[in-house]
Design an enzyme around this catalytic site. Structure first.
Site, PDB file in Angstrom:
ATOM      1  N   ASN A 172      24.326 -17.908 -40.840  1.00  0.00           N
ATOM      2  CA  ASN A 172      22.919 -16.860 -41.039  1.00  0.00           C
ATOM      3  C   ASN A 172      22.124 -16.209 -41.823  1.00  0.00           C
ATOM      4  O   ASN A 172      22.043 -15.536 -42.809  1.00  0.00           O
ATOM      5  CB  ASN A 172      23.619 -15.388 -39.698  1.00  0.00           C
ATOM      6  CG  ASN A 172      23.905 -15.286 -38.338  1.00  0.00           C
ATOM      7  OD1 ASN A 172      23.266 -15.808 -37.776  1.00  0.00           O
ATOM      8  ND2 ASN A 172      25.268 -15.489 -38.659  1.00  0.00           N
ATOM      9  N   GLU A 173      20.925 -17.697 -42.195  1.00  0.00           N
ATOM     10  CA  GLU A 173      20.528 -17.668 -43.566  1.00  0.00           C
ATOM     11  C   GLU A 173      19.637 -16.271 -43.582  1.00  0.00           C
ATOM     12  O   GLU A 173      18.946 -15.574 -42.327  1.00  0.00           O
ATOM     13  CB  GLU A 173      19.626 -19.201 -43.512  1.00  0.00           C
ATOM     14  CG  GLU A 173      20.372 -20.085 -44.061  1.00  0.00           C
ATOM     15  CD  GLU A 173      21.151 -19.685 -44.837  1.00  0.00           C
ATOM     16  OE1 GLU A 173      21.291 -19.357 -45.391  1.00  0.00           O
ATOM     17  OE2 GLU A 173      21.819 -20.926 -44.973  1.00  0.00           O
ATOM     18  N   PRO A 174      18.550 -15.686 -43.964  1.00  0.00           N
ATOM     19  CA  PRO A 174      17.714 -15.466 -44.269  1.00  0.00           C
ATOM     20  C   PRO A 174      16.558 -14.874 -42.983  1.00  0.00           C
ATOM     21  O   PRO A 174      16.874 -16.387 -42.672  1.00  0.00           O
ATOM     22  CB  PRO A 174      17.254 -15.352 -45.796  1.00  0.00           C
ATOM     23  CG  PRO A 174      17.891 -15.665 -46.661  1.00  0.00           C
ATOM     24  CD  PRO A 174      19.482 -16.388 -45.526  1.00  0.00           C
TER      25      PRO A 174
END
Ligand code: F6R
Length: 631
Positions: A157-159
């Site tokens: 879950n990236e930025p």
């Protein structure tokens, strides 16, 4: 609730090392497994991959083998998988889990779930939904294990990933792909997409442990624990969870306010080291040289209790002198000089100096200027390259060398030559992008690095006889993240130490991720040194730590600062440039800047010099820094 609760929004436990932290988490898993076994119900574990949980998995395997811990009732769900990789790919998370855990315990393979990286694009959505359904069907996750990426990701879950996000296909962040570049033998090979459980899916676990080791995680850990919940740091949404604990080693915790700026959190015991740290911080914070700090600066920044014993005038002068005394152009000690205020003793001169470089380039990028000085000042310098570094040589670099050899064979057929290059070239061509290198290929890649090391050494004024290549077996037999050092490595280090009996050792690896090459090499050094602890020569030996690839000591930690003039700095950079195969490969890559490792090394040396200047000390072009390691 404790005194840190005002700043820390997640319960945080700090351990001296990763092993102690893993033991704590293993206890919780152990308890869950045994309880559920008695109840005849499944224990549902959410698992992560990457370097971080490897020690936890080793501990669980140990408990299974030695303490009868059974996984027969366990059901596992992994967080994520690279999209496009099937389970046989060496970097797939399915394979990772098999090798690191599942193959060594009594879990039913049907109970191990890893998102399917091979689902067709149009089926991904349904596959993700089914993954969530499967978790729900077994009653949800009991214990979720997490690592954290330097982007603040959990799972992938990236930025930008919100707290409601669910299992889905995502695009990997550039920094995440760069961090994975080594595993994939080049950034261009790192998949662009992954399937990951969402932040929302993770938050549904009943209990969460996030683990983090090494200083490279310190900044993001502090932002996650102390910052606001925000999309830019998806891990910060863990603040919403009632039973989430961060288990950190001391290095990963080092940027939490209570560790970094303890005087801002509550009363502290002012040790000399803390006074140094605080006043250095203060000067940089209020942007004044040390000698211009006034009482108000101290009292307005949580340090008024320091003033009660001595006024700012005395504090300033003491710290100024102390910092000034770290500066020396004589890293091996200055012969015939008063050494009472110098970092290194004058005698003996010359010294036997042993520089340990975990991989080639670590030495020159961190201490190329110092190496040059040590050699020029007449010391008997030995540089030992502990590992061959062959894993970090891209195929194309070797291909270039082979083409050169084959060209020579073609153009000078009458000269004695070898058909070997053509044979290895065929091996290289036959090899898939991600296949493991054959022993031949690894050996030749090692030679590529040796050639580069020799060129650097010439520029730094070191003779070929002063270079040693230890080729430690743990590296030759392993791959990144999966190294297992052992007795053979320690024995080789012991031999080297015994042969040289150094007066000075320069080493690195302190505070690194425990599975990184520098950290493993540092562990090997310490084990070897421990076996000599009663020996006379060791009592006369000082160990200096350089910070190592991509990092530098903070100013308050520096015990020896070796300034470089513009021309010395240029010489060092020339030394670095010789390591052509590494121009786009480096562990420190992008850590401090987005440039390549060469830029990073330059930036660090300039940065230290700028900080000394800002503190009111002399202005230099560049500084290399060292910390003394107590033996
Ligand atoms: C792995 C995962 C990632 C990693 C993170 C840290 O399944 O979900 O979030 O935990 O990238 O990676 P390492 O542990 O290699 O530093």
């Amino acid at each position: 609730m404790n005194e840190f609760a005002q700043r820390e929004h997640i319960s945080t436990r700090i351990y001296p090392g990763a092993d102690q932290a893993c033991a704590h988490v293993a206890d919780a898993i152990d308890k869950l497994l045994r309880t559920r076994q008695q109840e005849g119900r499944p224990a549902v574990l959410g698992l992560a991959t990457g370097s971080t949980p490897v020690r936890l998995y080793r501990e669980l395997i140990r408990r299974h083998r030695e303490e009868g811990l059974s996984f027969a009732h366990a059901v596992t769900f992994n967080l994520d998988e690279y999209y496009g990789l099937d389970g046989s790919h060496p970097e797939s998370y399915r394979r990772f889990m098999q090798e690191q855990l599942f193959d060594h315990i009594d879990i039913d393979p049907a109970n191990t779930h890893v998102p399917d990286g091979t689902a067709a694009r149009e089926q991904v959505f349904d596959a993700c939904q089914s993954y969530e359904d499967a978790i729900a069907q077994v009653g949800g996750i009991d214990i979720q294990i997490l690592g954290i990426g330097r982007t603040g990701h959990i799972g992938f879950n990236e930025p930008g990933s919100g707290p409601e996000s669910r299992t889905r296909l995502v695009t990997l962040d550039a920094l995440t792909r760069r961090d994975a570049a080594r595993d994939f033998l080049g950034e261009e090979n790192v998949p662009r997409h992954a399937i990951t459980m969402g932040v929302g899916s993770i938050l549904e676990a009943r209990q969460i442990f996030l683990l983090a080791w090494g200083e490279s995680k310190a900044t993001i850990v502090a932002e996650t624990v102390e910052g606001e919940q925000r999309l830019a740091v998806p891990a910060s949404f863990l603040q919403r969870h009632k039973a989430c604990t961060f288990c950190l080693d001391a290095a990963a915790a080092s940027h939490l306010t209570r560790i970094r700026y303890p005087w801002l959190v509550g009363p502290v015991e002012w040790t000399p080291a803390l006074i140094r740290k605080a006043i250095t911080w203060l000067a940089l914070q209020v942007k004044k040289p040390l000698l211009k700090l006034v009482d108000e600066d101290y009292s307005e920044n949580g340090m008024s209790d320091l003033l009660t014993e001595k006024g700012s005038y005395n504090l300033n002068i003491e710290l100024f002198n102390l910092t000034q005394h770290t500066i020396t152009g004589w890293p091996g000690g200055k012969p015939n000089a008063d050494d009472s205020h110098r970092p290194e003793r004058a005698l003996p001169h010359p010294k036997r100096v042993l520089v340990l470089s975990p991989e080639p380039l670590d030495d020159v990028s961190s201490m190329g200027g110092t190496l040059h000085r040590l050699a020029n000042q007449g010391h008997e310098v030995t540089v030992a390259y502990l590992t061959s570094g062959n894993l970090a040589v891209p195929d194309d670099e070797l291909r270039r060398m082979l083409e050169w050899m084959m060209g020579m064979q073609r153009d000078y057929p009458e000269q004695p030559s070898t058909a070997y290059a053509a044979q290895v070239m065929r091996e290289l061509e036959a090899k898939g992008k991600f296949d493991l290198d054959s022993a031949d290929i690894r050996h030749l890649k090692g030679l590529v690095r040796r050639g580069e090391v020799n060129s650097s050494a010439r520029i730094l004024g070191l003779s070929p006889a002063s270079l040693r290549f230890l080729d430690l077996p743990f590296y030759e037999e392993g791959r990144y993240r999966r190294f297992k050092p052992g007795e053979a490595d320690i024995a080789r280090m012991r031999e080297l130490l015994l042969e040289i009996r150094p007066h000075q050792i320069f080493a690195t690896g302190y505070r690194y991720d425990p599975l990184s090459v520098p950290a493993l090499c540092f562990g090997i050094l310490n084990e070897a040194l421990a076996s000599f602890k009663d020996e006379e020569w060791l009592r006369d030996c000082r160990v200096w730590l350089y910070r190592g690839p991509g990092n530098e000591w903070e100013t308050h930690e520096i015990d020896m600062a070796v300034p470089l003039s513009p021309s010395e700095f240029e010489n060092k950079m020339q030394g670095i440039y010789q390591q052509q195969s590494q121009r786009s490969q480096s562990p420190g890559l992008g850590k401090k800047s987005d440039g390549n490792s060469w830029d990073v090394a330059a930036e660090l040396n300039h940065g230290t010099a700028r900080t000394y200047d800002a503190l009111g000390l002399p202005e230099y072009e560049a500084i290399e820094a060292f910390k003394r390691w107590p033996l």
